[in-house]
Scaffold this motif. Structure first.
Motif, PDB file in Angstrom:
ATOM      1  N   TRP A 120       0.824  -1.209   0.000  1.00 20.35           N
ATOM      2  CA  TRP A 120       0.000   0.000   0.000  1.00 20.35           C
ATOM      3  C   TRP A 120       0.859   1.261   0.000  1.00 20.35           C
ATOM      4  CZ3 TRP A 120      -5.465   0.429   2.264  1.00 20.35           C
ATOM      5  CH2 TRP A 120      -6.231  -0.658   1.849  1.00 20.35           C
ATOM      6  N   LEU A 123       1.717   1.777  -3.576  1.00 20.82           N
ATOM      7  CA  LEU A 123       0.571   2.255  -4.345  1.00 20.82           C
ATOM      8  C   LEU A 123       0.311   3.730  -4.070  1.00 20.82           C
ATOM      9  CD1 LEU A 123      -1.846  -0.795  -3.903  1.00 20.82           C
ATOM     10  CD2 LEU A 123      -0.290  -0.315  -5.808  1.00 20.82           C
ATOM     11  N   GLU A 124       0.505   4.133  -2.825  1.00 26.89           N
ATOM     12  CA  GLU A 124       0.344   5.549  -2.493  1.00 26.89           C
ATOM     13  C   GLU A 124       1.377   6.387  -3.231  1.00 26.89           C
ATOM     14  OE1 GLU A 124      -0.492   8.306   1.419  1.00 26.89           O
ATOM     15  OE2 GLU A 124       0.586   6.405   1.684  1.00 26.89           O
ATOM     16  N   GLY A 127       0.510   7.018  -7.029  1.00 24.45           N
ATOM     17  CA  GLY A 127      -0.488   8.026  -7.366  1.00 24.45           C
ATOM     18  C   GLY A 127      -1.083   7.752  -8.725  1.00 24.45           C
ATOM     19  N   SER A 128      -1.108   8.764  -9.580  1.00 30.21           N
ATOM     20  CA  SER A 128      -1.550   8.589 -10.965  1.00 30.21           C
ATOM     21  C   SER A 128      -0.370   8.479 -11.920  1.00 30.21           C
ATOM     22  CB  SER A 128      -2.444   9.761 -11.383  1.00 30.21           C
ATOM     23  OG  SER A 128      -1.725  10.988 -11.301  1.00 30.21           O
ATOM     24  N   ARG A 159      -9.266   2.749  -1.595  1.00 26.67           N
ATOM     25  CA  ARG A 159      -8.264   3.537  -0.865  1.00 26.67           C
ATOM     26  C   ARG A 159      -7.465   4.445  -1.777  1.00 26.67           C
ATOM     27  NH1 ARG A 159      -5.291   6.468   0.845  1.00 26.67           N
ATOM     28  NH2 ARG A 159      -3.924   6.401   2.689  1.00 26.67           N
ATOM     29  N   PHE A 160      -7.269   4.059  -3.057  1.00 32.10           N
ATOM     30  CA  PHE A 160      -6.401   4.823  -3.957  1.00 32.10           C
ATOM     31  C   PHE A 160      -7.165   5.193  -5.226  1.00 32.10           C
ATOM     32  CE2 PHE A 160      -3.688   1.870  -1.542  1.00 32.10           C
ATOM     33  CZ  PHE A 160      -2.893   2.785  -0.860  1.00 32.10           C
ATOM     34  N   ASP A 162      -6.938   7.540  -7.333  1.00 32.21           N
ATOM     35  CA  ASP A 162      -6.179   8.064  -8.467  1.00 32.21           C
ATOM     36  C   ASP A 162      -5.362   6.998  -9.190  1.00 32.21           C
ATOM     37  OD1 ASP A 162      -7.114  10.630  -7.975  1.00 32.21           O
ATOM     38  OD2 ASP A 162      -5.439  11.123  -6.654  1.00 32.21           O
ATOM     39  N   LEU A 163      -5.244   5.818  -8.607  1.00 31.70           N
ATOM     40  CA  LEU A 163      -4.411   4.761  -9.175  1.00 31.70           C
ATOM     41  C   LEU A 163      -5.039   4.224 -10.457  1.00 31.70           C
ATOM     42  CD1 LEU A 163      -1.903   2.883  -8.614  1.00 31.70           C
ATOM     43  CD2 LEU A 163      -3.544   1.291  -7.580  1.00 31.70           C
TER      44      LEU A 163
END
Length: 275
Positions: A120, A123-124, A127-128, A159-160, A162-163
């Motif tokens: 995680w 993944l944070e 972002g995009s 949770r994400f 923008d991913l």
């Protein structure tokens, strides 16, 4: 433009050794060599393929990303690899140094669960900027099959937001009921591969998944060398959607996700310095 978003290949001298222990229960349709892949795509009528690099352990991350970077170009877009046994900064530095726009996560072979806090954190950081194509579902032993469940993907999507995330195998290889319950309608792209062929799935069920999820969030993948891209293109066409919808599934949706255009060449090979 047809784009196969799920292609595995290795350096020619390593391909047989790399493929051997991975999925012995599935017959291969190809040799997994990087020199073979472009010809397979061309003969299958596929315009572009996404080469997916996977490092089974942290020590191979940068080497795999260098291989992807120097192999891309022509018909190949390169997605690299990360591993949570490296720090976020080390992983991100390797991706940026090699000019890699996305990664493949493969819980079966990399040994981590998608619920791992370190995943995680990655993944944070993505972002995009860094897109993700992730194996989801079964394919290994009982323990490894629990590392990438549809429910874990659901939690990641929430949770994400923008991913840019693509969940392979319609969001759950041999766990389709869970995928239907946990993922349909969420803002995640689902990919069509189902080795040895998507044609093994009932067409009515596939159309139900596509219709419920939204055809604009379905992308085409074969999982070569475990499946034949030409056969998988035919299986998508056999679903019977109109030409616009079919073209979106076969390439347009992924092109839009990644900002690709028909007349723009893919980035060429990169020889990055070692980290």
């Amino acid at each position: 433009m047809i784009i196969d978003v799920h292609c595995h290949a290795w350096p020619d001298q390593l391909a047989e050794r790399a493929l051997g222990p991975r999925v012995p229960q599935l017959p291969r349709v190809g040799d997994g060599k990087i020199s073979t892949l472009p010809g397979v795509l061309e003969r299958s009528g596929v315009d572009r393929g996404v080469l997916l690099g996977i490092a089974d352990s942290a020590k191979y991350v940068d080497g795999t990303n260098r291989f992807v970077a120097r192999s891309r170009g022509g018909s190949l877009l390169g997605f690299g690899t990360v591993h949570p046994d490296l720090s976020v900064d080390e992983n991100m530095a390797s991706l940026r140094r090699n000019g890699i726009p996305g990664v493949k996560l493969h819980s079966l072979f990399q040994g981590f669960a998608y619920s791992d806090r370190r995943v995680w954190d990655l993944l944070e950081a993505f972002g995009s900027e860094i897109a993700v194509i992730a194996h989801v579902g079964a394919g290994g032993d009982r323990e490894s099959n629990e590392r990438a469940t549809p429910g874990m993907i659901r939690d990641i999507v929430r949770r994400f937001p923008d991913l840019r995330l693509v969940a392979c195998h319609f969001g759950g290889y041999h766990r389709l009921e869970e995928a239907e319950a946990d993922l349909l309608g969420l803002p995640v792209h689902l990919e069509t591969s189902w080795p040895p062929t998507m044609a093994e799935l009932a067409p009515d069920r596939v159309r139900s998944i596509v219709d419920q999820h939204g055809a604009d969030r379905i992308v085409f993948g074969s999982d070569w060398p475990m499946a034949d891209p030409a056969r998988e293109v035919a299986a998508v066409r056999a679903l019977g959607y109109d030409e616009e919808t079919t073209a979106g599934i076969l390439g347009g949706n992924f092109a839009r996700l990644m900002g690709l255009s028909d007349d723009e060449p893919l980035p060429g090979p990169v020889e990055a310095a070692r980290g």
